[in-house]
Each structure stands twice: as structure tokens, then as C-alpha cells.
Design a protein around this motif. Structure first.
Motif, PDB file in Angstrom:
ATOM      1  N   ILE A  50       0.839  -1.203   0.000  1.00 41.50           N
ATOM      2  CA  ILE A  50       0.000   0.000   0.000  1.00 41.50           C
ATOM      3  C   ILE A  50       0.871   1.249   0.000  1.00 41.50           C
ATOM      4  CG2 ILE A  50      -1.664   1.358   1.335  1.00 41.50           C
ATOM      5  CD1 ILE A  50      -2.833  -1.339   2.313  1.00 41.50           C
ATOM      6  N   VAL A  66      -8.644   2.959  -1.751  1.00 39.90           N
ATOM      7  CA  VAL A  66      -8.311   1.872  -0.843  1.00 39.90           C
ATOM      8  C   VAL A  66      -9.581   1.502  -0.090  1.00 39.90           C
ATOM      9  CG1 VAL A  66      -6.934   1.170   1.158  1.00 39.90           C
ATOM     10  CG2 VAL A  66      -5.928   2.681  -0.580  1.00 39.90           C
ATOM     11  N   ARG A  68     -11.019  -0.872   2.938  1.00 41.50           N
ATOM     12  CA  ARG A  68     -10.658  -1.699   4.092  1.00 41.50           C
ATOM     13  C   ARG A  68     -11.918  -2.421   4.547  1.00 41.50           C
ATOM     14  NH1 ARG A  68      -8.305   1.224   9.217  1.00 41.50           N
ATOM     15  NH2 ARG A  68     -10.335   2.211   9.099  1.00 41.50           N
ATOM     16  N   ALA A  86      -5.824   7.995   1.993  1.00 41.05           N
ATOM     17  CA  ALA A  86      -4.965   6.880   2.367  1.00 41.05           C
ATOM     18  C   ALA A  86      -3.551   7.368   2.639  1.00 41.05           C
ATOM     19  CB  ALA A  86      -4.964   5.818   1.264  1.00 41.05           C
ATOM     20  N   ARG A  90      -1.715   7.077   6.257  1.00 41.93           N
ATOM     21  CA  ARG A  90      -0.468   6.321   6.399  1.00 41.93           C
ATOM     22  C   ARG A  90       0.679   7.210   6.861  1.00 41.93           C
ATOM     23  NH1 ARG A  90       0.340   2.497   8.054  1.00 41.93           N
ATOM     24  NH2 ARG A  90       2.225   1.999   6.917  1.00 41.93           N
ATOM     25  N   ARG A  98      -5.036  -2.196   6.401  1.00 41.86           N
ATOM     26  CA  ARG A  98      -5.286  -3.579   5.958  1.00 41.86           C
ATOM     27  C   ARG A  98      -6.657  -4.007   6.389  1.00 41.86           C
ATOM     28  NH1 ARG A  98       0.027  -6.271   8.218  1.00 41.86           N
ATOM     29  NH2 ARG A  98      -0.410  -4.759   9.785  1.00 41.86           N
TER      30      ARG A  98
END
Length: 98
Positions: A50, A66, A68, A86, A90, A98
Motif C-alpha cells: 500500500i 483503498v 478496508r 490513504a 499512512r 489492511r
């Protein structure tokens, strides 16, 4: 990934059984195909993949989404994050996507 532009690729955990340094190469190949207008769906448990996808996307992060999915109290919960969201999750708070 070598399909014609505008194609569709489905990949399940493309980082599996790869040396950590090779994951970046996988991400670069995925983003190269995406820039050729190939639509790609990837499942992964790898934060490294990712992160590498977001890094290789660069200014094209808006083309990434993304999703989840997780079980919460016995129900499947799905969350969608734009590439920018995302990247922020992050980089700023190291959210596990995840």
C-alpha cells in the motif's frame, strides 16, 4: 499487466513470497499499467505494498481508492479511502489500512 490499455486486471496478494525490495517493483509495475488506463483490483495484507503504491502514484494518488474490510461485532464493515486520504492516514497517523 501487459494487457491492452483500458483492460481489467484482478490480482490477489501480488506481494506474496516476494523479497521486500521486490514489492516496490510490483507497485511500480501496477502504477505503470494504471497510467496506461488499465483498471486494477488488488487484494493485499501488506502495508508495504500500500505504501509503495501510494509512493509510486505520486501526483496521481487521486486515481487510487483503498477499501478496508473488517469484521466489527460480527458484521462486515467496508470503508473507502481516496488515494489522498490513504496517503494522509499512512503518513500522518500511520493508520493500518489492511
Amino acid at each position: 499487466l501487459a494487457c491492452h490499455p483500458g483492460g481489467l486486471v484482478l490480482m490477489e496478494e501480488p506481494e506474496a513470497f516476494k523479497h521486500p525490495a521486490a514489492i516496490s517493483n510490483v507497485a511500480a509495475a501496477l502504477m505503470d499499467a494504471a497510467h496506461r488506463k488499465t483498471q486494477i483490483f488488488v487484494t493485499t495484507h501488506s502495508l508495504e505494498l500500500i505504501d509503495d503504491l501510494l509512493e509510486h502514484a505520486g501526483s496521481s494518488a487521486e486515481e487510487i481508492a483503498v477499501y478496508r474490510m473488517r469484521l466489527q461485532d460480527g458484521a462486515l464493515v467496508c470503508s473507502r479511502f481516496s488515494g489522498e486520504q490513504a496517503l494522509e492516514l499512512r503518513k500522518l497517523i500511520e493508520e493500518d489500512l489492511r
